[in-house]
Design a protein around this motif. Structure first.
Motif, mmCIF file in Angstrom:
data_model
loop_
_atom_site.group_PDB
_atom_site.id
_atom_site.type_symbol
_atom_site.label_atom_id
_atom_site.label_comp_id
_atom_site.label_asym_id
_atom_site.label_seq_id
_atom_site.Cartn_x
_atom_site.Cartn_y
_atom_site.Cartn_z
ATOM 1 N N TYR A 83 -9.134 19.819 -16.474
ATOM 2 C CA TYR A 83 -8.662 20.351 -15.203
ATOM 3 C C TYR A 83 -8.186 21.790 -15.328
ATOM 4 C CZ TYR A 83 -8.838 15.474 -13.846
ATOM 5 O OH TYR A 83 -9.261 14.207 -13.599
ATOM 6 N N GLY A 84 -8.069 22.275 -16.556
ATOM 7 C CA GLY A 84 -7.604 23.630 -16.766
ATOM 8 C C GLY A 84 -6.616 23.721 -17.903
ATOM 9 N N CYS A 85 -6.249 24.946 -18.231
ATOM 10 C CA CYS A 85 -5.319 25.208 -19.317
ATOM 11 C C CYS A 85 -4.329 26.269 -18.843
ATOM 12 C CB CYS A 85 -6.057 25.722 -20.552
ATOM 13 S SG CYS A 85 -7.416 24.682 -21.106
ATOM 14 N N TYR A 86 -3.310 26.487 -19.644
ATOM 15 C CA TYR A 86 -2.351 27.537 -19.312
ATOM 16 C C TYR A 86 -3.092 28.859 -19.202
ATOM 17 C CZ TYR A 86 1.658 24.488 -20.229
ATOM 18 O OH TYR A 86 2.597 23.499 -20.192
ATOM 19 N N ASP A 87 -2.945 29.520 -18.068
ATOM 20 C CA ASP A 87 -3.702 30.747 -17.838
ATOM 21 C C ASP A 87 -2.892 31.840 -17.155
ATOM 22 O OD1 ASP A 87 -5.649 29.547 -14.955
ATOM 23 O OD2 ASP A 87 -3.488 29.675 -15.318
ATOM 24 N N ALA A 88 -1.580 31.725 -17.163
ATOM 25 C CA ALA A 88 -0.733 32.757 -16.570
ATOM 26 C C ALA A 88 -0.025 33.539 -17.666
ATOM 27 C CB ALA A 88 0.304 32.136 -15.645
ATOM 28 N N PRO A 89 0.113 34.865 -17.481
ATOM 29 C CA PRO A 89 0.809 35.657 -18.507
ATOM 30 C C PRO A 89 2.201 35.113 -18.826
ATOM 31 C CG PRO A 89 -0.294 37.102 -16.963
ATOM 32 C CD PRO A 89 -0.418 35.719 -16.408
ATOM 33 N N SER A 90 2.905 34.594 -17.842
ATOM 34 C CA SER A 90 4.263 34.087 -18.046
ATOM 35 C C SER A 90 4.298 32.858 -18.941
ATOM 36 C CB SER A 90 4.917 33.768 -16.706
ATOM 37 O OG SER A 90 4.169 32.766 -16.031
ATOM 38 N N GLN A 91 3.156 32.232 -19.151
ATOM 39 C CA GLN A 91 3.092 31.023 -19.973
ATOM 40 C C GLN A 91 2.865 31.331 -21.457
ATOM 41 O OE1 GLN A 91 -0.031 29.271 -17.574
ATOM 42 N NE2 GLN A 91 1.383 27.756 -16.720
ATOM 43 N N TYR A 92 2.786 32.593 -21.804
ATOM 44 C CA TYR A 92 2.581 33.004 -23.185
ATOM 45 C C TYR A 92 3.785 33.805 -23.671
ATOM 46 C CZ TYR A 92 -1.957 30.978 -22.888
ATOM 47 O OH TYR A 92 -2.971 30.059 -22.747
ATOM 48 N N ASP A 93 4.119 33.601 -24.936
ATOM 49 C CA ASP A 93 5.392 34.067 -25.474
ATOM 50 C C ASP A 93 5.300 35.351 -26.293
ATOM 51 O OD1 ASP A 93 5.487 30.665 -25.934
ATOM 52 O OD2 ASP A 93 6.996 31.647 -24.662
ATOM 53 N N TYR A 94 4.156 35.612 -26.897
ATOM 54 C CA TYR A 94 4.011 36.758 -27.798
ATOM 55 C C TYR A 94 2.752 37.525 -27.423
ATOM 56 C CZ TYR A 94 7.097 33.577 -30.276
ATOM 57 O OH TYR A 94 8.112 32.719 -30.595
ATOM 58 N N TRP A 95 2.854 38.840 -27.562
ATOM 59 C CA TRP A 95 1.768 39.708 -27.132
ATOM 60 C C TRP A 95 1.486 40.797 -28.165
ATOM 61 C CZ3 TRP A 95 -0.856 38.942 -22.537
ATOM 62 C CH2 TRP A 95 -0.323 37.973 -21.684
ATOM 63 N N GLY A 96 0.197 41.173 -28.238
ATOM 64 C CA GLY A 96 -0.176 42.334 -29.018
ATOM 65 C C GLY A 96 -0.068 43.590 -28.169
ATOM 66 N N GLN A 97 -0.432 44.710 -28.783
ATOM 67 C CA GLN A 97 -0.332 46.005 -28.099
ATOM 68 C C GLN A 97 -1.551 46.316 -27.250
ATOM 69 O OE1 GLN A 97 2.503 48.016 -28.117
ATOM 70 N NE2 GLN A 97 3.276 46.092 -28.955
ATOM 71 N N GLY A 98 -2.623 45.601 -27.439
ATOM 72 C CA GLY A 98 -3.815 45.811 -26.634
ATOM 73 C C GLY A 98 -4.848 46.700 -27.303
ATOM 74 N N THR A 99 -6.099 46.512 -26.904
ATOM 75 C CA THR A 99 -7.200 47.355 -27.369
ATOM 76 C C THR A 99 -8.081 47.663 -26.161
ATOM 77 O OG1 THR A 99 -8.978 47.585 -29.006
ATOM 78 C CG2 THR A 99 -8.690 45.401 -28.047
ATOM 79 N N GLN A 100 -8.495 48.925 -26.038
ATOM 80 C CA GLN A 100 -9.239 49.363 -24.854
ATOM 81 C C GLN A 100 -10.722 49.049 -24.991
ATOM 82 O OE1 GLN A 100 -8.046 50.637 -21.962
ATOM 83 N NE2 GLN A 100 -10.129 50.709 -21.137
ATOM 84 N N VAL A 101 -11.265 48.465 -23.924
ATOM 85 C CA VAL A 101 -12.701 48.224 -23.812
ATOM 86 C C VAL A 101 -13.192 48.970 -22.578
ATOM 87 C CG1 VAL A 101 -14.493 46.510 -23.369
ATOM 88 C CG2 VAL A 101 -12.625 45.993 -24.967
ATOM 89 N N THR A 102 -14.169 49.846 -22.770
ATOM 90 C CA THR A 102 -14.726 50.621 -21.670
ATOM 91 C C THR A 102 -16.218 50.371 -21.599
ATOM 92 O OG1 THR A 102 -13.034 52.328 -21.944
ATOM 93 C CG2 THR A 102 -14.990 52.906 -20.661
ATOM 94 N N VAL A 103 -16.683 49.962 -20.427
ATOM 95 C CA VAL A 103 -18.094 49.664 -20.221
ATOM 96 C C VAL A 103 -18.651 50.690 -19.241
ATOM 97 C CG1 VAL A 103 -19.796 47.934 -19.579
ATOM 98 C CG2 VAL A 103 -17.606 47.223 -20.586
ATOM 99 N N SER A 104 -19.607 51.463 -19.698
ATOM 100 C CA SER A 104 -20.199 52.495 -18.847
ATOM 101 C C SER A 104 -21.406 51.937 -18.106
ATOM 102 C CB SER A 104 -20.606 53.694 -19.686
ATOM 103 O OG SER A 104 -21.593 53.324 -20.621
ATOM 104 N N ALA A 105 -21.600 52.475 -16.887
ATOM 105 C CA ALA A 105 -22.709 51.994 -16.055
ATOM 106 C C ALA A 105 -24.047 52.511 -16.553
ATOM 107 C CB ALA A 105 -22.476 52.408 -14.614
#
Length: 130
Positions: A108-130
């Motif tokens: 039926y689904g899984c936890y999918d809201a940011p508030s439901q996760y406790d730890y985060w990385g700093q992020g990595t940028q993905v850019t897709v050109s047309a």
């Protein structure tokens, strides 16, 4: 707690593929459910995919289903997101997230809201050109 670090972002043409990875350290990796979120400029952070502690359950946002695949290697403390058939609208910063137990994931689904996760990385940028 667990520390997360993403890698593998970059620039790719539409229709291409990219793989982003997240390395975890600090505590027992298999105890954490993992997920990927993304955030484009001016938009809210949105769910991309999640995977259970053992890797036996996965769940995807409709926008990436059939194109993206989440996987984890508990021996190497890593989680990855393979992205195929990329579109310009996939352009965003991609974030790895971890959740302490408990974790809910079923047909039926899984936890999918940011508030439901406790730890985060700093992020990595993905850019897709047309």
């Amino acid at each position: 707690q667990v520390q997360l670090g993403e890698s593998g972002g970059g620039l790719v043409q539409a229709g291409g593929s990219l793989r982003v990875s997240c390395a975890a350290s600090g505590r027992t990796f298999i105890n954490y459910a993992m997920a990927w979120f993304r955030q484009a400029p001016g938009k809210q952070r949105e769910f991309v995919a999640t995977i259970s502690m053992s890797g036996g359950n996965t769940f995807y946002a409709d926008s990436v289903k059939g194109r993206f695949t989440i996987s984890r290697d508990n021996a190497k403390n890593t989680v990855a997101l393979q992205m195929n058939s990329l579109k310009p609208e996939d352009t965003a910063a991609y974030y790895c997230a971890a959740r302490d137990p408990p974790y809910y994931c079923s047909g039926y689904g899984c936890y999918d809201a940011p508030s439901q996760y406790d730890y985060w990385g700093q992020g990595t940028q993905v850019t897709v050109s047309a």
